[in-house]
Design an enzyme around this catalytic site. Sequence first.
Site, PDB file in Angstrom:
ATOM      1  N   GLU A  75       0.844  -1.203   0.000  1.00  0.00           N
ATOM      2  CA  GLU A  75       0.000   0.000   0.000  1.00  0.00           C
ATOM      3  C   GLU A  75       0.885   1.261   0.000  1.00  0.00           C
ATOM      4  O   GLU A  75       0.691   2.176  -0.800  1.00  0.00           O
ATOM      5  CB  GLU A  75      -0.915  -0.019   1.235  1.00  0.00           C
ATOM      6  CG  GLU A  75      -1.728   1.257   1.457  1.00  0.00           C
ATOM      7  CD  GLU A  75      -1.675   1.742   2.899  1.00  0.00           C
ATOM      8  OE1 GLU A  75      -1.172   2.857   3.133  1.00  0.00           O
ATOM      9  OE2 GLU A  75      -2.127   0.999   3.808  1.00  0.00           O
ATOM     10  N   HIS A  76       1.882   1.280   0.897  1.00  0.00           N
ATOM     11  CA  HIS A  76       2.798   2.435   0.938  1.00  0.00           C
ATOM     12  C   HIS A  76       3.502   2.622  -0.404  1.00  0.00           C
ATOM     13  O   HIS A  76       3.615   3.726  -0.905  1.00  0.00           O
ATOM     14  CB  HIS A  76       3.866   2.213   2.021  1.00  0.00           C
ATOM     15  CG  HIS A  76       3.445   2.665   3.374  1.00  0.00           C
ATOM     16  ND1 HIS A  76       4.143   3.622   4.080  1.00  0.00           N
ATOM     17  CD2 HIS A  76       2.419   2.304   4.166  1.00  0.00           C
ATOM     18  CE1 HIS A  76       3.555   3.814   5.255  1.00  0.00           C
ATOM     19  NE2 HIS A  76       2.516   3.033   5.341  1.00  0.00           N
ATOM     20  N   GLU A 131       6.172   3.832  11.960  1.00  0.00           N
ATOM     21  CA  GLU A 131       4.729   3.605  12.088  1.00  0.00           C
ATOM     22  C   GLU A 131       4.470   2.462  13.089  1.00  0.00           C
ATOM     23  O   GLU A 131       3.598   2.566  13.955  1.00  0.00           O
ATOM     24  CB  GLU A 131       4.123   3.274  10.715  1.00  0.00           C
ATOM     25  CG  GLU A 131       2.607   3.165  10.738  1.00  0.00           C
ATOM     26  CD  GLU A 131       1.992   2.891   9.363  1.00  0.00           C
ATOM     27  OE1 GLU A 131       2.747   2.763   8.378  1.00  0.00           O
ATOM     28  OE2 GLU A 131       0.750   2.809   9.287  1.00  0.00           O
TER      29      GLU A 131
END
Lengths: 422, 425
Positions: free
Chosen positions: B67-68, B139
């Site tokens: 996704e990143h 994160e």
Amino acid sequence: MNNLFTRKTLDNGINLYTCSTDKFKTITICAFIHQSLEKVTATKTALLPFVLKRGSHDFPSSRVINRYLEELYGADFGGDILKKGERQIIQFFIEMVNPMHVGAEDRILDEGLKLFKDVLLNPATEGSGFKKVYVEQEKDVLKRNIESLFNDKFSYAIERCFQEMCKDEPFSIYKYGSISDLQEINSENLYGYYKTVMSSSPIDIFVLGEVDEEQIYEKFNRIFSFERQEKKIPKTIVKKNVDREKFVEEKQDVNQGKLSIGFRTGTCYGDEDFYALIMFNSILGGGPHSKLFQNVREKESLAYYAFSRLEKTKGLMLVSCGIDFDNLEKTIDIIKKQIKDIKEGQISDYEFESSRRSLINSYREAADSPPMIISLYLDGIINGVEESIEEIIAKIQRVTKEDVVRVAGKVTLDTIYFLNKK
Amino acid sequence: MQMDLIGETLFYRQFDNGLKAYVLPKKNYNKVYAVYSTRYGSIDSEFVVPGTGERLKVPEGIAHFLEHKMFEMSYGNVFDKFAELGTSSNAYTNYTNTTYLFSTTTAFEESLRLLLEFVETPYFTEDSVEKEKGIITQELRMYEDDPEWQVLLNLLKALYHRHPVREDIGGTVESIQKIDVDTLYKCYNTFYHPSNMVLFVTGAVEPEKVFDLIMEHEKNKELAPQDEIMRIYPEEPDTIYKHQVETKLSVSQPIFLMGFKDTEVGYDGEELLKKEITTSLLLEVLFGRSSVVYERLYEEGLIDDRFSFSYEGQKDYGFCTIGGETKDPVKLRDELVKSISEVKEKGLSREDFERVKKKYLGDFIQGFNSLEFIANSFVSYYHRNINIFDYPRFLKQVTFEEASRRLYSFFDFNRMAVSTVYPKN
């Protein structure tokens, strides 16, 4: 969108803002009771909405209230505390489904209002105070609530930075007050305080949804008819000289360092320069286009989040990021460099135009959300500004790079706060 | 095709390459919110690569890592392109899907083209993959300090023996080190086929224009049809792994979360929706703000208004969570167990059940104020073969008898686990 709300003053001085629209599925009613943020009253003010929510004369317990709300198709009802600048605001809201979507039972509005009124004006009492057990239980809940800020390291680091930065100013008071001040509160003195608050605080009420504005005015004028003598809330102090940069470090058993940096901008909502300031903030840390995101996250992979935001009534700016403990100095250097660059006019067209478009987008988006619409208008009321979202956008359109550089010149670093590991 | 509900109309079209698009116009709104979502989440950690037949087990956290990396294009970062349009863009990964989104008030067409383009264009380089490891590490560290997240992760580890829902969506700092360009491409090619994806647009748009634009974009993208993806999940016993898990973090008072493992799994669509609604209603009757239990625990100071509960029902797994901060997790656990036993003995109250149904109908309608709620719920249900427009109909259909039955089958204390975060020191 033009000036959305029709403003009328009730006979006792309460301001009523109504907007009839079928845009939303619900009817939202919001009351804001304004207090000056002061140490001696902050904790009492904070306790009030929670005690009131526990029960009223006709709705004697939370359980009775919640059963009633469920019958009203899950109307949302609540009370809380907001802090805007050096102002502490008690907020009550009720949001009801527009009756037409659940089969034309249009009693929902009146029944919701009945509860709203009773909780605000007709609290559960015994003797000369609030119901004692409610006050004692809510003191305990508030205490735990104040303590639990500690669990959320993100918010904790931001709050602590503001506290250190504004040590000698009312702004350092936490919106829920302090645990030490809770002790002297009892059901009698809190009830006395409640009466003072209701009779002397400025009150703004918003109604947003598919309603008849005339009827709403008459209803509120009938319901909120008690005698009042409003006092004025002093203006938030915005300008303060910074003698020297402060550095505060705190150690906890954590896995990530939290860096918060507080700045004074000397500019608040209502000033000519305000629109240049929000552009400055957006260029610095207002999104993926910003210097902080690009340099702290994308170029150096130092953080997952790195942003800046404004407290627009007090004129403060706060930069925040979560970093590895060893990267503190490096990160501070990069952040300082970004601000220096803006001060020297090093703003690319990409950064400038993206910031402008991003701001305009978010103001237009705000018009699609009942709480956001109300929050923006409330900010206006507090800062003595009356403007529509389109007017705000027009002012953002006019900001130039020179304006941003000028306003950047007034931005001063006050306090660096770092939550480090033990 | 169109469907009507509470004053809203949903439009739908399927394109030649298998992509399905839905549009819900909201005329008075300024904003358009669009999501492009693939049925690929953190639990899809083992699968058969279509075409080659290769059976692949991938590092934990790769769906989220991918996704990143999707935001990376040959020309740079696609965030920047959205920013130039004044559009805000983002993405999220959960256990079962990965969703890319934007919201805009001024540049819808350009933004939609950009969304389609970047989600359909994988571009990964060794350098940028390495750099992303630094960002994602931060994160993950952020979540390590988040007690609410940790208490949930531990609960899932207690409820499940092997199912990948027990692993963190983002993986671990160690597991993400194993991610490389080659595996990212394999995951992309498997799960980002149009037949596995959905596009949903809501806000100030005209459906026909949206469909035309998608058609224009998709017509040059000839893709070989792809069969159903073979996802491999380990055999998961009906029992739970552990009855309790404890950990210590820097918190002011204990955080408590209790859960029940759902063993009536294996179906999706209507059955799953009915089960979800029934279970949520049950939880509300038992522990909602209007319940006797909530009132008693609140007055005893064991909970406060941050106490919450929820049910998550997917095809292959399901569980509920009940909890919040408490001064006495042991007592809270005993009280909750006692209250469930009491309701099981006395039976459910029909009156409570009907009242709570009314609340859920109102909550659903209220949700339609928010474009984000509409779009995110739509895709979440879509990936479970449910159309969100069916929700009110099924809500009305769920009977008191069904809920009573579910009360006994779901709240089985043998399948209950408790996770607690205690303060350090």
